[in-house]
Design an enzyme around this catalytic site. Structure first.
Site, PDB file in Angstrom:
ATOM      1  N   THR A   1     103.128  91.130 -15.962  1.00 37.37           N
ATOM      2  CA  THR A   1     104.188  91.520 -15.517  1.00 37.37           C
ATOM      3  C   THR A   1     105.168  91.182 -16.287  1.00 37.37           C
ATOM      4  OG1 THR A   1     103.241  91.697 -13.189  1.00 37.37           O
ATOM      5  CG2 THR A   1     105.783  91.995 -13.412  1.00 37.37           C
TER       6      THR A   1
ATOM      7  N   LYS B   1     107.156  77.468 -14.830  1.00 35.83           N
ATOM      8  CA  LYS B   1     107.365  76.226 -13.897  1.00 35.83           C
ATOM      9  C   LYS B   1     106.634  75.383 -13.541  1.00 35.83           C
ATOM     10  CE  LYS B   1     106.341  79.220 -10.474  1.00 35.83           C
ATOM     11  NZ  LYS B   1     106.160  80.723 -10.679  1.00 35.83           N
TER      12      LYS B   1
ATOM     13  N   ILE C   1     118.260  84.765 -12.609  1.00 34.48           N
ATOM     14  CA  ILE C   1     119.751  84.139 -12.440  1.00 34.48           C
ATOM     15  C   ILE C   1     119.885  83.185 -13.590  1.00 34.48           C
ATOM     16  CG2 ILE C   1     121.276  82.607 -10.845  1.00 34.48           C
ATOM     17  CD1 ILE C   1     119.132  83.598  -8.544  1.00 34.48           C
TER      18      ILE C   1
ATOM     19  N   GLY D   1     102.576  93.591  -2.857  1.00 38.94           N
ATOM     20  CA  GLY D   1     102.433  92.715  -3.828  1.00 38.94           C
ATOM     21  C   GLY D   1     103.397  91.576  -4.042  1.00 38.94           C
TER      22      GLY D   1
ATOM     23  N   GLU E   1     100.632  86.669  -3.039  1.00 39.39           N
ATOM     24  CA  GLU E   1      99.135  86.742  -3.863  1.00 39.39           C
ATOM     25  C   GLU E   1      98.321  86.716  -2.746  1.00 39.39           C
ATOM     26  OE1 GLU E   1      99.005  85.379  -7.298  1.00 39.39           O
ATOM     27  OE2 GLU E   1     101.026  85.005  -7.608  1.00 39.39           O
TER      28      GLU E   1
ATOM     29  N   ASP F   1     105.532  76.057  -4.873  1.00 34.51           N
ATOM     30  CA  ASP F   1     106.280  76.861  -6.182  1.00 34.51           C
ATOM     31  C   ASP F   1     107.652  76.306  -5.957  1.00 34.51           C
ATOM     32  OD1 ASP F   1     106.356  79.423  -7.766  1.00 34.51           O
ATOM     33  OD2 ASP F   1     107.979  79.416  -6.048  1.00 34.51           O
TER      34      ASP F   1
ATOM     35  N   LYS G   1     110.144  74.152  -8.743  1.00 31.21           N
ATOM     36  CA  LYS G   1     111.491  74.569  -9.134  1.00 31.21           C
ATOM     37  C   LYS G   1     112.460  73.508  -8.965  1.00 31.21           C
ATOM     38  CE  LYS G   1     109.964  79.435  -8.944  1.00 31.21           C
ATOM     39  NZ  LYS G   1     109.806  80.610  -7.939  1.00 31.21           N
TER      40      LYS G   1
END
Lengths: 428, 428
Positions: free
Chosen positions: B13, B105, B136, B187, B190, B201, B205
């Site tokens: 992607t 990340k 961002i 989508g 996952e 996740d 970050k």
């Protein structure tokens, strides 16, 4: 570890903040740039004036040459405001190889190109993050964060005074005049509020943002400006009823190569993130072809927020000094400016009309819109309890400014039309 | 006008987005950096796989050495993910003097210090704007925009999947399981959603943001993590009734020298700007001693938004190349990390308790809070219609995590306590 010597021009609100941050964050700044940053001289109007902040008398001067022509000074930080004489001092400092950090949007909106050209010639930095939206690092964001994108829209609440006034009017149902008076008492509005309430301050900032965002030199004269002085409580009530807040928005937009920049009170849909930016806060909404929707929110003014941006620029100058790359990382517009015509500027619009209360009026009025190919999104008609007329509220679909102007002119001519009470651009 | 040659690792992607922007914005990029930017090689897993995007076959390779060891390549753009083998490839590219832009990340949260040290050794740039909050530009903002300030709090909605799930649960009253299923079909989640829904996740970050914001090396293991899998419809209904939305917040905070970093579902007051960040959008709220409250809002993922950040980093690398200053403008933490103890981590808290419905229960329960010096902001008791017990909802004033843990342990021991149904941190 040679110290970096700063000449500070101005010791008002922002200047005081700069001194506080440079002194209070001394260790952090030195660790980041590798040298101490020292304020060498401070230009003030009157050395004998009493101040909130105690500053060694030897630091103060009333003579700008003690900064501009001082060989010990590496960087000039200009936070005193003013345009013509300030321009001369800044050019003179650049001529002598001094780097410049300024918070002066009036100066940059008018003489930005000249000052930046002189800086480039002399391999000097000129940074001006604090000139737009106080503590929000929006200038860096446009230059660096979105260097890869092609922006199509920048909408900003970039004047805290008018946003404070409109927020109070909306939340408390107060009148413009009453809130302005209160804002003046609180120090949120100046004794002469013209520059803020007539939209000129916002226009200067939008000229700067449009130049950066669209990479073409947009000047103050390119910005169509309308202030908030005619916004009424009635308008705000209607806005709320239809799901809008009225905000003074700077809008810079691009379609193809054509750019339009304006400042006007605008009805912003409550679902849009700008609608909930209240009080003296600022926010800039940026739409890019690739990135889509983003928004940057923070304090638009104030001693320490604005000084944060000034000192961040100072850090950038010093980092460049250490690397010997001053004057070589600055933004230069490279596109030719092409302004949108009245046919190309398009928006949805709100109109509040006072009309005779008799049969066939709505048909006659909506016909005017149809004749100029302006289609309607919603229409509300109701009797006006306070006088023997009816009120009609119309929200149009997207229409060109040229068409809208035609509609307004023809509506005025209608015998049934008593008054076009107000009309606003609509966003969101 | 020597072209800058890029080796792209990954054509999923984000990789597809990078190709689209580098090709689609070719003129704009060249005007900004002074050289054409050319994609020289693209590493893929399977050359024969059919793709959404047509790419010349000669560009594709399945052998990473065609990029990492290719003397024609100046910059490696890594958007393929993975940790261990990716680390080796990145280190190998840096060893050969190639600059690196990554969106990874997982890699940066774990091996960031090692990779940045190698880059510094080799005078190479490593930039990773796209690794946090997609489009961002928050990493630039923390490093440069707030270089002058001392931040005390960074709160982020930095995982779009969980924000989508919580938004849907809040807006539609749907259950966690149903919304997760829908998100997987769309989508947005996952097939194995563990990393997102368990907060891992977001934790990666937050380790990156805390390191940048507090200038001390915060690692993934320093982040206390709780996911959203146990958030119920009932919790969300109570949250709304009290004026909160439940969001998965990453919270990095500093008092004095002590840092606390956590990720957990949090009740956010509806007046707080983070409460209205909905769907797959991300936002990072930053509080600095000088600047005060700011917030940065935009798309957290997606092909073009993430690629915008990747290519902005690529532009920065190329600008540095032109000036010969690669590897010399990167951020280095300079503070020693000191983590907050459970006594030092403080917050308001929400508790939902199921208790026996009989006299004296509320007194017994509130006494437990009093014994541990946790004072209460609000208490609601009501019969629970669905079972023969009562529900008690308590919002505490600010209390240490240690005290809260003691309260929870003692509440569990009370004979009248049927179940501590849920408890949340409260912000705003």
């Amino acid at each position: 570890m040679q110290p970096i010597r700063v000449g500070l021009m101005g010791l008002g609100t922002v200047g005081t903040g700069v001194v506080r941050i440079v002194e209070g964050h001394r260790d952090d700044l030195e660790k980041q740039v590798g040298s101490p940053i020292v304020i060498e001289k401070i230009l003030v109007k009157d050395k004998s004036k009493s101040r909130r902040m105690t500053v060694a008398d030897s630091l103060l001067t009333e003579d700008p040459r003690d900064i501009v022509e001082n060989p010990d000074i590496d960087v000039v930080v200009e936070v005193m405001g003013g345009v013509e004489s300030t321009r001369e001092l800044i050019l003179s400092a650049l001529e002598r190889g001094k780097h410049v950090v300024t918070a002066n949007k009036d100066l940059m909106a008018v003489y930005g190109p000249e000052i930046l050209a002189k800086a480039a010639e002399k391999n000097c930095d000129v940074f001006y993050e604090a000139s737009v939206a106080g503590g929000i690092p929006i200038i860096r964001t446009l230059i660096e964060g979105f260097s890869s994108d092609r922006l199509t829209k920048i909408m900003g609440i970039v004047n805290g005074t008018t946003n404070y006034i409109l927020t109070k009017m909306s939340q408390e149902g107060a009148s413009y005049a009453d809130v302005l008076k209160e804002a003046q008492e609180l120090g949120y509005a100046e004794a002469d509020p013209t520059s803020d309430v007539e939209g000129l301050d916002a226009a200067r900032k939008m000229a700067i943002l449009a130049t950066l965002g669209f990479r073409a030199e947009v000047s103050l004269g390119d910005v169509a400006v309308k202030g908030i002085t005619s916004v009424t409580r009635e308008d705000i009530v209607y806005a709320k009823r239809l799901g809008y807040e009225i905000k003074l928005l700077g809008i810079a937009e691009r379609s193809g190569d054509a750019i339009g920049v304006s400042v006007q009170p605008t009805m912003v849909k409550v679902s849009h993130p700008l609608s909930s930016v209240n009080g003296v806060f600022n926010a800039v909404y940026v739409y890019g072809e690739a990135v889509g929707e983003t928004m940057f929110y923070g304090p638009g003014a104030g001693e320490l927020p604005t000084a944060t941006s000034v000192v961040a620029d100072l850090v950038a100058v010093v980092k460049n000094l250490k690397l010997g790359v001053n004057g070589r990382r600055m933004f230069t517009p490279y596109k030719e400016k092409k302004l949108k015509t009245a046919d190309e500027i398009k928006s949805k619009n709100f109109l509040l009309l006072h009309v005779d209360d008799k049969a066939g009026v709505l048909a006659r009025i909506t016909q005017v819109f149809a004749e100029h190919n302006v289609s309607l999104e919603s229409v509300i008609q109701q009797p006006n309890p306070s006088n023997p007329s009816a009120e009609i509220v119309i929200v149009t679909h997207e229409a060109s400014q040229a068409s809208l102007n035609n509609v307004l002119a023809h509506l005025t001519d209608l015998p049934v039309m008593r008054k076009i009470q107000s009309h606003y651009r609509v966003e969101g």
